[in-house]
Design a protein around this motif. Structure first.
Motif, PDB file in Angstrom:
ATOM      1  N   GLN A  96      -5.531 -13.740   2.527  1.00 41.32           N
ATOM      2  CA  GLN A  96      -4.870 -12.570   1.926  1.00 41.32           C
ATOM      3  C   GLN A  96      -3.477 -12.332   2.504  1.00 41.32           C
ATOM      4  N   GLY A  97      -3.064 -13.163   3.481  1.00 41.12           N
ATOM      5  CA  GLY A  97      -1.745 -12.968   4.091  1.00 41.12           C
ATOM      6  C   GLY A  97      -1.788 -12.050   5.302  1.00 41.12           C
ATOM      7  N   HIS A  98      -2.978 -11.599   5.681  1.00 39.41           N
ATOM      8  CA  HIS A  98      -3.121 -10.805   6.893  1.00 39.41           C
ATOM      9  C   HIS A  98      -3.168 -11.732   8.106  1.00 39.41           C
ATOM     10  N   ILE A  99      -3.141 -11.122   9.301  1.00 31.70           N
ATOM     11  CA  ILE A  99      -3.250 -11.872  10.549  1.00 31.70           C
ATOM     12  C   ILE A  99      -4.538 -11.442  11.240  1.00 31.70           C
ATOM     13  N   PHE A 100      -5.382 -12.420  11.551  1.00 34.57           N
ATOM     14  CA  PHE A 100      -6.607 -12.140  12.310  1.00 34.57           C
ATOM     15  C   PHE A 100      -6.339 -12.512  13.766  1.00 34.57           C
ATOM     16  N   THR A 101      -6.646 -11.600  14.704  1.00 31.41           N
ATOM     17  CA  THR A 101      -6.358 -11.865  16.110  1.00 31.41           C
ATOM     18  C   THR A 101      -7.607 -11.685  16.970  1.00 31.41           C
ATOM     19  N   THR A 102      -7.625 -12.403  18.092  1.00 26.77           N
ATOM     20  CA  THR A 102      -8.627 -12.143  19.129  1.00 26.77           C
ATOM     21  C   THR A 102      -7.879 -11.911  20.430  1.00 26.77           C
ATOM     22  N   GLY A 103      -8.407 -11.016  21.257  1.00 28.39           N
ATOM     23  CA  GLY A 103      -7.756 -10.707  22.525  1.00 28.39           C
ATOM     24  C   GLY A 103      -8.683  -9.895  23.394  1.00 28.39           C
ATOM     25  N   ARG A 135      -5.089 -14.848  20.520  1.00 30.86           N
ATOM     26  CA  ARG A 135      -5.014 -15.905  19.505  1.00 30.86           C
ATOM     27  C   ARG A 135      -4.779 -15.245  18.150  1.00 30.86           C
ATOM     28  N   ALA A 136      -4.096 -15.949  17.240  1.00 32.11           N
ATOM     29  CA  ALA A 136      -3.832 -15.377  15.911  1.00 32.11           C
ATOM     30  C   ALA A 136      -3.893 -16.461  14.845  1.00 32.11           C
ATOM     31  N   VAL A 137      -4.487 -16.121  13.686  1.00 29.38           N
ATOM     32  CA  VAL A 137      -4.498 -17.033  12.528  1.00 29.38           C
ATOM     33  C   VAL A 137      -4.175 -16.231  11.272  1.00 29.38           C
ATOM     34  N   PHE A 138      -3.506 -16.883  10.314  1.00 20.71           N
ATOM     35  CA  PHE A 138      -3.267 -16.270   9.010  1.00 20.71           C
ATOM     36  C   PHE A 138      -4.547 -16.306   8.182  1.00 20.71           C
ATOM     37  N   THR A 139      -4.784 -15.260   7.393  1.00 21.52           N
ATOM     38  CA  THR A 139      -5.919 -15.273   6.461  1.00 21.52           C
ATOM     39  C   THR A 139      -5.409 -15.576   5.056  1.00 21.52           C
TER      40      THR A 139
END
Length: 471
Positions: free
Chosen positions: A230-237, A224-228
């Motif tokens: 700050q423009g970063h990408i937070f992912t779970t896997g 899964r991925a979401v934008f933060t």
């Protein structure tokens, strides 16, 4: 002797608490479909939950205040011919919700402020364009009536719900099943994850992958991925050893993660719910009985563990209330709606404060219900940040607003009257439209006219009977 310095953060003491038993929603037959969506969507007016339904797909929509036991005959929203897989409330109209189904269609529904007496079976519009099941929906954060759908055909379609037309179709970017799609804050970019283990950043209007990272998490299970903010990408896997893992990535430099942390060994996909106002991400695993939350900052290690809310019962799904639906007088910074097998339970996240005054450091201005752009403005290349509102005096949802769908009528060559809207298909040359489309349009218009005539006749008969009765 060195002293350990504790990191300063106003969110270090955030704590979660389940609402009292009388504030839960009881006797709801939550869907048992095997699909990794949240099964629940909530806004300041309504709670929507995908439910078990014989002979098709359905979801239930409850006014937020209607807590307690739900009558077994409470009206449902039915219309899909196969299970509903995802639902999403329109961010710009609290009475409009979209549903995606195994039957390959998306339906958009107008929910009345009053409780209907029978099932809602007629959507405002049905969007047909996918060839396989549709499992992901996401409204554009700033443009009016723009809805994204992703299907088992590995295609992403972006629709103008106000006209029913396809704005963009991204059909050659994902070679396998799409697991998640997320807009950035102004809706100019998408972050997608896919069964091919690649995390992609896509510019939908250019139809280009602007950055990608293979095996952001090395395991085979869904990412899964979401934008933060700050423009970063937070992912779970998952790791190769099937341990759950979270990551933070800079799209400008996908070579190395900004942060990568192993969590635990469990099968459940971690659904990330991100709050840009506080930069806290809440991780809810399907089948878990806990919610873990982390603060994302610019300081190492960048993803800071805050706490875990634990309970006894595993969660079947989770709804996440937009910021404008929270109780600011109680310093509530997040509210979840946890699905059990037969009920839905609110869980409230609070920052402990002694003062009863409005805490403006906890509640910066937040996205409100007004769109910043029209669909055609966004499509032409314009970007705009969300229109913000203050929560200082609390938020009162606006009264029922109707979504008007203007189907493209290729026979009508008059200039459109009324509010500005996107370029109509009637402006396009007739060569684009097949004979079948013309005939279908004429047939539909004739049926509408006949229905109106029957209605007029019925009303005239009623009027005659009333006149005769008074005589």
């Amino acid at each position: 002797m060195s002293r350990r310095v504790v990191r300063q953060s106003k969110f270090r003491h955030v704590f979660g608490q389940a609402a009292k038993a009388d504030q839960a929603y009881e006797d709801i037959r939550v869907s048992k479909v095997t699909w990794d969506s949240s099964f629940c969507a909530v806004n300041p007016k309504f709670l929507a939950i995908i439910v078990e339904a014989g002979g098709g797909g359905a979801f239930i929509v409850l006014p937020l205040a209607k807590t307690g036991r739900v009558d077994k005959n409470f009206p449902l929203v039915t219309g899909h011919t196969a299970p509903v897989l995802d639902i999403d409330w329109c961010p710009h109209n609290d009475n409009v919700i979209a549903s995606a189904s195994d039957d390959t269609t998306i339906m958009v529904w107008q929910i009345p402020d009053y409780t209907p007496v029978r099932n809602i079976t007629e959507p405002i519009i049905t969007l047909e364009g996918h060839s396989k099941r549709v499992g992901i929906l996401s409204w554009h954060p700033t443009a009016r009536n723009v809805l994204l759908s992703a299907g088992g055909d590995n295609v992403i379609i972006i629709w103008n719900v106000g006209t029913g037309e396809v704005l963009l179709s991204l059909d050659d970017m994902h070679p396998d099943v799409i697991h998640s799609v997320c807009w950035n804050s102004n809706g100019s970019l998408l972050a997608t994850t896919c069964k091919d283990k690649t995390l992609r950043i896509i510019d939908p209007r250019k139809g280009q992958v602007v950055a990608e990272r293979f095996a952001a998490h090395e395991g085979m299970r869904p990412m899964r991925a979401v934008f933060t903010r700050q423009g970063h990408i937070f992912t779970t896997g998952f790791t190769r050893m099937s341990q759950r893992e979270l990551g933070l990535w800079d799209p400008n430099n996908f070579e190395e993660p900004v942060a990568l942390q192993e969590m635990d060994t469990s099968n459940g996909v971690l659904l990330p719910f991100y709050d840009p106002d506080s930069s806290i991400v809440y991780l809810c695993g399907k089948g878990d009985s806990s919610i873990r939350y982390f603060e994302i900052t610019d300081e190492p290690p960048f993803v800071h563990y805050l706490n875990t809310f634990s309970s006894k019962e595993p969660q079947r799904g989770m709804g996440f209330m937009p910021k404008r639906g929270l109780d600011v007088s109680k310093c509530e910074i997040a509210r979840f709606y946890k699905l059990h097998e037969r009920k839905c339970e609110p869980i409230i996240m609070t920052v402990p404060r002694k003062s009863d005054l409005f805490q403006d450091d906890l509640y910066p201005d937040t996205p409100g219900p007004e769109p910043a752009l029209e669909a055609d403005e966004w499509l032409s290349g314009q970007d705009a940040e969300p229109v913000l509102i203050s929560l200082r005096d609390g938020y009162v949802p606006p009264k029922h607003r109707e979504l008007r769908v203007t189907k493209r009528n290729i026979l009508d060559v008059r200039p459109p009257s009324g509010p500005r809207r996107s370029q109509s298909a009637s402006d396009a040359p007739l060569s684009q439209h097949t004979l079948e489309t013309l005939l279908e349009e004429i047939k539909a218009l004739r049926e509408q006219v006949q229905a109106q005539e029957r209605r007029i006749t019925a009303l005239e008969n009623m009027l005659c009977e009333l006149v005769d009765g008074t005589d």
